[in-house]
Design a protein around this motif. Structure first.
Motif, short mmCIF file in Angstrom:
data_model
loop_
_atom_site.label_atom_id
_atom_site.label_comp_id
_atom_site.label_asym_id
_atom_site.label_seq_id
_atom_site.Cartn_x
_atom_site.Cartn_y
_atom_site.Cartn_z
N LEU A 1 -79.31 76.74 53.39
CA LEU A 1 -80.65 77.24 53.09
C LEU A 1 -80.72 78.69 53.54
N LEU B 1 -89.75 70.91 54.85
CA LEU B 1 -90.04 72.33 54.99
C LEU B 1 -91.56 72.45 54.99
N GLN C 1 -85.36 65.79 54.66
CA GLN C 1 -85.60 67.11 55.21
C GLN C 1 -87.02 67.51 54.87
N LEU D 1 -87.09 81.15 49.93
CA LEU D 1 -86.32 80.06 50.52
C LEU D 1 -85.44 79.56 49.39
N THR E 1 -78.00 72.89 56.53
CA THR E 1 -78.91 71.76 56.68
C THR E 1 -78.30 70.50 56.08
N VAL F 1 -88.62 73.78 59.73
CA VAL F 1 -87.57 73.13 58.94
C VAL F 1 -86.98 72.01 59.79
#
Length: 95
Positions: free
Chosen positions: A46, A13, A11, A74, A41, A23
């Protein structure tokens, strides 16, 4: 998405000046408004918090979400912990 050890997925960000966020690895948008966006996610739930946030791009087939606005935080939450917390709240209501 490429897999990691243990069956997890990658993943990314990417945050630009607290005003634009991209994202990857997004499975589902749980809820959203100007001050909070909840995402499911590949690495857990998130929670995005901020001001005047809006989704500028969403492609769930590719797992990509882009948000603009002033981002304050976040935070990852474990899905199991969130569901346990919900049960505790219901338990308190029905006592």
């Amino acid at each position: 998405m490429e897999g990691l050890a243990g069956g997890q997925h990658s993943q990314q960000l990417v945050l630009e000046n607290r005003k634009k966020l991209k994202v990857t690895g997004v499975r589902h948008v749980g809820s959203f408004n100007e001050s909070e966006i909840v995402l499911d996610t590949v690495l857990g739930v998130l929670l995005l918090q901020g001001e005047n946030m809006y989704i500028t791009h969403l492609n769930l087939e590719e797992g990509i979400l882009e948000v603009e606005g002033l981002l304050h935080s976040l935070v990852y939450r474990e899905a199991a912990a969130a569901s346990r917390r919900g049960k505790n709240i219901l338990g308190r209501i029905f006592k």
